[in-house]
Design a protein around this motif. Structure first.
Motif, PDB file in Angstrom:
ATOM      1  N   ASP A 387       0.833  -1.206   0.000  1.00 49.22           N
ATOM      2  CA  ASP A 387       0.000   0.000   0.000  1.00 49.22           C
ATOM      3  C   ASP A 387       0.868   1.256   0.000  1.00 49.22           C
ATOM      4  N   SER A 388       1.998   1.188   0.692  1.00 47.33           N
ATOM      5  CA  SER A 388       2.924   2.334   0.679  1.00 47.33           C
ATOM      6  C   SER A 388       3.415   2.573  -0.739  1.00 47.33           C
ATOM      7  N   MET A 389       3.779   1.480  -1.431  1.00 43.57           N
ATOM      8  CA  MET A 389       4.272   1.594  -2.810  1.00 43.57           C
ATOM      9  C   MET A 389       3.182   2.189  -3.712  1.00 43.57           C
ATOM     10  N   ARG A 390       1.949   1.711  -3.518  1.00 42.54           N
ATOM     11  CA  ARG A 390       0.850   2.211  -4.358  1.00 42.54           C
ATOM     12  C   ARG A 390       0.616   3.699  -4.085  1.00 42.54           C
ATOM     13  N   CYS A 391       0.679   4.059  -2.815  1.00 41.75           N
ATOM     14  CA  CYS A 391       0.505   5.466  -2.423  1.00 41.75           C
ATOM     15  C   CYS A 391       1.558   6.335  -3.122  1.00 41.75           C
ATOM     16  N   ILE A 392       2.798   5.872  -3.094  1.00 42.88           N
ATOM     17  CA  ILE A 392       3.884   6.645  -3.718  1.00 42.88           C
ATOM     18  C   ILE A 392       3.637   6.793  -5.224  1.00 42.88           C
ATOM     19  N   ARG A 393       3.231   5.676  -5.865  1.00 41.99           N
ATOM     20  CA  ARG A 393       2.979   5.716  -7.319  1.00 41.99           C
ATOM     21  C   ARG A 393       1.852   6.688  -7.665  1.00 41.99           C
ATOM     22  N   LEU A 394       0.774   6.619  -6.861  1.00 39.01           N
ATOM     23  CA  LEU A 394      -0.372   7.503  -7.139  1.00 39.01           C
ATOM     24  C   LEU A 394      -0.016   8.966  -6.899  1.00 39.01           C
ATOM     25  N   LEU A 395       0.755   9.199  -5.878  1.00 39.99           N
ATOM     26  CA  LEU A 395       1.193  10.580  -5.625  1.00 39.99           C
ATOM     27  C   LEU A 395       1.999  11.080  -6.822  1.00 39.99           C
ATOM     28  N   GLY A 396       2.892  10.192  -7.309  1.00 40.22           N
ATOM     29  CA  GLY A 396       3.752  10.593  -8.424  1.00 40.22           C
ATOM     30  C   GLY A 396       2.990  10.779  -9.723  1.00 40.22           C
ATOM     31  N   GLU A 397       2.081   9.827 -10.016  1.00 38.13           N
ATOM     32  CA  GLU A 397       1.380   9.873 -11.307  1.00 38.13           C
ATOM     33  C   GLU A 397       0.322  10.964 -11.353  1.00 38.13           C
ATOM     34  N   GLU A 398      -0.397  11.140 -10.239  1.00 42.29           N
ATOM     35  CA  GLU A 398      -1.561  12.037 -10.304  1.00 42.29           C
ATOM     36  C   GLU A 398      -1.422  13.314  -9.480  1.00 42.29           C
ATOM     37  N   VAL A 399      -0.952  13.178  -8.264  1.00 43.08           N
ATOM     38  CA  VAL A 399      -0.981  14.337  -7.363  1.00 43.08           C
ATOM     39  C   VAL A 399       0.109  15.353  -7.716  1.00 43.08           C
ATOM     40  N   ILE A 400       1.339  14.850  -7.867  1.00 40.74           N
ATOM     41  CA  ILE A 400       2.461  15.773  -8.084  1.00 40.74           C
ATOM     42  C   ILE A 400       2.292  16.646  -9.341  1.00 40.74           C
ATOM     43  N   PRO A 401       1.943  16.039 -10.503  1.00 37.59           N
ATOM     44  CA  PRO A 401       1.781  16.907 -11.688  1.00 37.59           C
ATOM     45  C   PRO A 401       0.700  17.964 -11.478  1.00 37.59           C
ATOM     46  N   ALA A 402      -0.379  17.569 -10.809  1.00 38.47           N
ATOM     47  CA  ALA A 402      -1.472  18.528 -10.582  1.00 38.47           C
ATOM     48  C   ALA A 402      -1.030  19.639  -9.637  1.00 38.47           C
ATOM     49  N   VAL A 403      -0.282  19.279  -8.592  1.00 39.78           N
ATOM     50  CA  VAL A 403       0.148  20.289  -7.619  1.00 39.78           C
ATOM     51  C   VAL A 403       1.147  21.254  -8.261  1.00 39.78           C
ATOM     52  N   ARG A 404       1.985  20.726  -9.143  1.00 40.82           N
ATOM     53  CA  ARG A 404       2.913  21.619  -9.856  1.00 40.82           C
ATOM     54  C   ARG A 404       2.140  22.676 -10.651  1.00 40.82           C
ATOM     55  N   GLU A 405       1.095  22.200 -11.320  1.00 39.71           N
ATOM     56  CA  GLU A 405       0.286  23.146 -12.104  1.00 39.71           C
ATOM     57  C   GLU A 405      -0.368  24.191 -11.213  1.00 39.71           C
ATOM     58  N   ILE A 406      -0.875  23.726 -10.072  1.00 43.58           N
ATOM     59  CA  ILE A 406      -1.526  24.670  -9.139  1.00 43.58           C
ATOM     60  C   ILE A 406      -0.498  25.699  -8.657  1.00 43.58           C
ATOM     61  N   GLY A 407       0.705  25.202  -8.328  1.00 39.93           N
ATOM     62  CA  GLY A 407       1.764  26.107  -7.874  1.00 39.93           C
ATOM     63  C   GLY A 407       2.056  27.172  -8.918  1.00 39.93           C
ATOM     64  N   ASP A 408       2.151  26.732 -10.198  1.00 43.76           N
ATOM     65  CA  ASP A 408       2.418  27.694 -11.277  1.00 43.76           C
ATOM     66  C   ASP A 408       1.276  28.692 -11.411  1.00 43.76           C
ATOM     67  N   GLU A 409       0.066  28.125 -11.342  1.00 43.20           N
ATOM     68  CA  GLU A 409      -1.125  28.974 -11.468  1.00 43.20           C
ATOM     69  C   GLU A 409      -1.149  30.048 -10.362  1.00 43.20           C
ATOM     70  N   LEU A 410      -0.741  29.637  -9.152  1.00 38.25           N
ATOM     71  CA  LEU A 410      -0.760  30.581  -8.024  1.00 38.25           C
ATOM     72  C   LEU A 410       0.522  31.422  -7.955  1.00 38.25           C
ATOM     73  N   GLY A 411       1.450  31.131  -8.855  1.00 40.04           N
ATOM     74  CA  GLY A 411       2.694  31.903  -8.881  1.00 40.04           C
ATOM     75  C   GLY A 411       3.588  31.650  -7.680  1.00 40.04           C
ATOM     76  N   ILE A 412       3.598  30.396  -7.212  1.00 50.36           N
ATOM     77  CA  ILE A 412       4.445  30.054  -6.057  1.00 50.36           C
ATOM     78  C   ILE A 412       5.715  29.375  -6.570  1.00 50.36           C
ATOM     79  N   HIS A 413       6.874  29.937  -6.220  1.00 52.33           N
ATOM     80  CA  HIS A 413       8.134  29.391  -6.739  1.00 52.33           C
ATOM     81  C   HIS A 413       9.100  29.064  -5.611  1.00 52.33           C
ATOM     82  N   ASP A 414       9.774  27.920  -5.751  1.00 53.69           N
ATOM     83  CA  ASP A 414      10.659  27.443  -4.692  1.00 53.69           C
ATOM     84  C   ASP A 414      12.073  27.997  -4.853  1.00 53.69           C
ATOM     85  N   PRO A 415      12.940  27.771  -3.853  1.00 55.80           N
ATOM     86  CA  PRO A 415      14.283  28.365  -3.877  1.00 55.80           C
ATOM     87  C   PRO A 415      15.126  27.894  -5.057  1.00 55.80           C
ATOM     88  N   PHE A 416      14.883  26.677  -5.560  1.00 58.70           N
ATOM     89  CA  PHE A 416      15.675  26.185  -6.697  1.00 58.70           C
ATOM     90  C   PHE A 416      15.241  26.881  -7.977  1.00 58.70           C
TER      91      PHE A 416
END
Lengths: 442, 262
Positions: A387-416
């Motif tokens: 279940d941990s592995m599945r959680c990681i995969r789902l976060l990577g496949e679905e959550v992370i790309p969406a959150v990146r888009e939200i971050g861009d949309e909100l104009g939030i940028h990290d130190p890198f």
């Protein structure tokens, strides 16, 4: 957005009923239910430990494959809630196990180190071996760590700040030089290992409510990572940080805001919620059940900070109807954990659901508190490896790309993304103070 | 304390040192425990009938300022020696309890000639040959105090729980912090003290309760072996907090010991 993965690396294969009861061999200061510091390590099973370490390694590989930007590692002692007694060891292992992700230490408990120059050496090794992927966060260490390492809690903050200066100086100033400070005296500072990243690896500072630590991070222009704080508390922290930054002569941007949130996803919501009970596996106290005078010993923080912390614990316990101490059966503990999770889900202080539900909740969190550095604490307790592995995969496949888009949309940028300076001193070209700044009593 | 006056003296490196003074008779300096002066009120009133008593708040405790530079009980001993046992003072009897006993022993090892007699009540400060000193920092302050009593009634009579955030809580936490600053490592003892104690030529009395759950008998034996001629009185049925459990007995024993050493 900088998106990283975290797990405490729990020693989940311990007999919970043993922690819930008292024993004839117990330390006299231990009570039934105490699961850290004095809970006997006779209940530690190294065969299970070996299995769990192997599972974590597999999960970390999956984290990189899934597309996270970093892996957060930490360090705790004397309790089942964390299997990392030295975060530099996990970090060193990650240098070989991964190729791309940042290795984010949150962090090395520098106050408990008797020689911060060794810390400079070890982190320099990790930075070189990882090809410059290290974020070398530092922490004061929890109260229990002061006992486990026999570090004087009354000098914890002084050691933290002096140790930090010695660490940065050892990273950046050519040796040999001498450090004769207040808590540290090192006649020859000349480590033959220096960081690959220049002027030095990024330093991020995690914490909860300690105003002094928030102000420390702000004075140095180090990102502050709020560890799972409630919304109102988080906004208060940004206010404290912002005020301290203004006093230091700069405006704090979102590149200095970090947040750690518990976020467990599964394809099926019910399964995610069932697993998320494991975030309450230590009866709701993720650093183990302990006593206020051990969590926050006298002198560890100002009396005001210590009282605020104790009131938070009491408040949460009251909400969950939890009785402190006393024998409990595993069944009673289970009921309590479920109740605590209900409270947390209601308060929205934990995410457990489908990827779509998680995205919606993270969006709201980003809109309100605007962190550019986000750690997703995906798994804890006895959540099964698959279940941990599945959680990681789902976060990577679905959550992370969406959150990146939200971050861009909100104009939030990290130190890198912004290539922010690693510190205020680096930005202004101010040398790190030498030992004379600390030698107040010599 | 009832008829005691509050006296404040200034020190060169430890700020204001506050003390309670009262009573009539030979001079007696009393050094409190790690928990501060809370346990002393009863016994000071009794002692004041026979002695001229001075009870300082040790540096960093209760009403006295904290010397941030101090790292060990020996540092506090130096401040106190030069503040309450000066050469110009008539040689006082020095009595210390628990941590105060440790500090009194340090003072006696530094300057035995300045003291008429030394009284140690269940003192901390040396590593016992057998047994262990109870670690105060693993217990709440309330529990640590409770463990110090063999007599539950005496505990109830002398102490209540301190509520989070009250003045009494803040004072006890400040006292605990100062204890942490000076006695965290090694925990509640000094490895070098046994090698300095033989320089104590002051007549010495040790009072200890046979049911003491904080300071084991091994500590008392170590002091007795190191200081020539030490008299030990072990009180049956008593715990660590002798001054609360049997204040009159403590006073009688101190008084008769002092009269033997005019």
């Amino acid at each position: 957005m900088f998106l990283a993965y975290f797990t405490e690396q729990p020693m989940s294969a311990y007999p919970e009923e043993a922690a819930l009861s008292s024993h004839s061999f117990d330390h006299p200061a231990r009570e039934a239910g105490d699961s850290v510091l004095l809970f006997s390590n006779r209940f530690f099973n190294p065969k299970e430990g070996a299995r769990l370490y192997a599972e974590r390694m597999e999960e970390y590989r999956e984290v990189e494959r899934a597309g996270f930007d970093g892996i957060m590692v930490n360090e705790h002692h004397n309790g089942p809630f964390c299997m990392q007694p030295r975060c530099n060891i996990t970090s060193a292992m990650l240098t070989g196990l991964t190729q791309r992700v940042k290795i984010v230490q949150l962090g090395n408990p520098i106050s408990t180190w008797d020689n911060p120059v060794q810390l400079a050496e070890e982190t320099a090794m990790i930075d070189m071996m990882s090809g410059g992927r290290l974020v070398a966060g530092i922490v004061r260490g929890g109260g229990n760590e002061q006992f486990a390492n026999n570090a004087n809690p009354a000098f914890n903050r002084e050691r933290f700040e002096e140790g930090h200066d010695l660490l940065v100086k050892a990273w950046t100033q050519p040796g040999p030089f001498r450090w004769e400070g207040n808590h540290y005296q090192v006649p020859v500072v000349n480590p033959w290992a220096v960081p690959l990243q220049k002027p030095h690896p990024r330093v991020w500072v995690p914490g909860v409510t300690s105003t002094e630590t928030i102000a420390f991070a702000a004075r140095h222009r180090y990102p502050y990572i709020c560890l799972n704080t409630a919304e109102e508390e988080t906004l208060r922290i940004w206010k404290v940080y912002g005020d301290a930054a203004e006093e230091a002569g700069y405006k704090a941007g979102e590149d200095l805001r970090g947040y750690l949130m518990r976020c467990h996803v599964q394809e099926d919501e019910d399964r995610a919620v069932a697993n998320a009970v494991e975030f309450e596996w230590m009866q709701g106290e993720f650093t183990g059940m302990s006593k206020p005078w051990l969590i926050s010993p006298a002198g560890y923080s100002s009396a005001e900070s210590r009282m605020a912390r104790m009131k938070l614990i009491a408040d949460r316990d009251r909400l969950a109807g939890k009785q402190s101490g006393g024998e409990k059966t595993p069944e009673q503990a289970e009921i309590q954990k479920k109740k605590l999770l209900e409270v947390e889900l209601e308060r929205k202080s934990i995410i457990a659901g489908t990827p779509a539900q998680a995205i919606e909740r993270i969006r709201r969190w980003l809109e309100v508190t605007r962190p550019s550095i986000l750690f997703l604490w995906g798994n804890d307790g006895k959540i099964p490896h698959e279940d941990s592995m599945r959680c990681i995969r789902l976060l990577g496949e679905e959550v992370i790309p969406a959150v990146r888009e939200i971050g861009d949309e909100l104009g939030i940028h990290d130190p890198f993304e912004l290539d922010s300076p690693v510190s205020l001193a680096a930005e202004r070209g101010v040398p790190t103070p030498d030992a004379s700044a600390w030698a107040v009593y010599s | 304390v009832g008829d005691f006056a509050r006296v404040v003296v200034d020190t060169p490196t430890s700020g204001a040192l506050s003390m309670a003074a009262g009573g009539e008779g030979p001079d007696l300096v009393v050094l409190h425990r790690s928990i501060g002066g809370d346990s002393l009120s009863g016994v000071l009133a009794v002692l004041a009938s026979k002695f001229s008593v001075v009870a300082p708040s040790m540096p960093g405790f209760d009403d006295s300022e904290r010397p941030d530079w101090a790292r060990s009980p020996r540092d506090l001993a130096a401040i106190l020696l030069h503040s309450v046992c000066r050469p110009a003072d008539s040689r006082p009897v020095l009595m210390g309890l628990g941590l105060g006993g440790w500090i009194a022993a340090e003072m006696a090892a530094m300057s035995p000639d300045r003291l008429r007699a030394l009284v140690l009540v269940a003192p901390l400060g040396v590593k016992p040959g057998t047994g262990e000193i109870t670690d105060p920092f693993l217990l709440s302050t309330d529990r640590y105090i409770e463990v110090g009593f063999a007599n539950a009634e005496a505990h109830k009579r002398s102490f209540g729980a301190s509520e989070l955030g009250t003045d009494s809580w803040l004072r006890r936490e400040r006292n605990r912090e100062m204890t942490t600053r000076i006695a965290w490592r090694p925990r509640m003892f000094d490895q070098t003290l046994p090698f300095r104690l033989p320089y104590v030529t002051t007549p010495t009395l040790i009072l200890w309760g046979e049911e003491d759950a904080i300071v084991p008998r091994g500590v008392v034996d170590r002091y007795r072996d190191a200081i020539l001629g030490t008299e030990v009185v072990a009180l049956p049925g008593c715990g660590h907090m002798l001054e609360c459990e049997v204040p009159e007995t403590v006073c009688e024993l101190v008084s008769s010991f002092v009269s033997k050493h005019e």
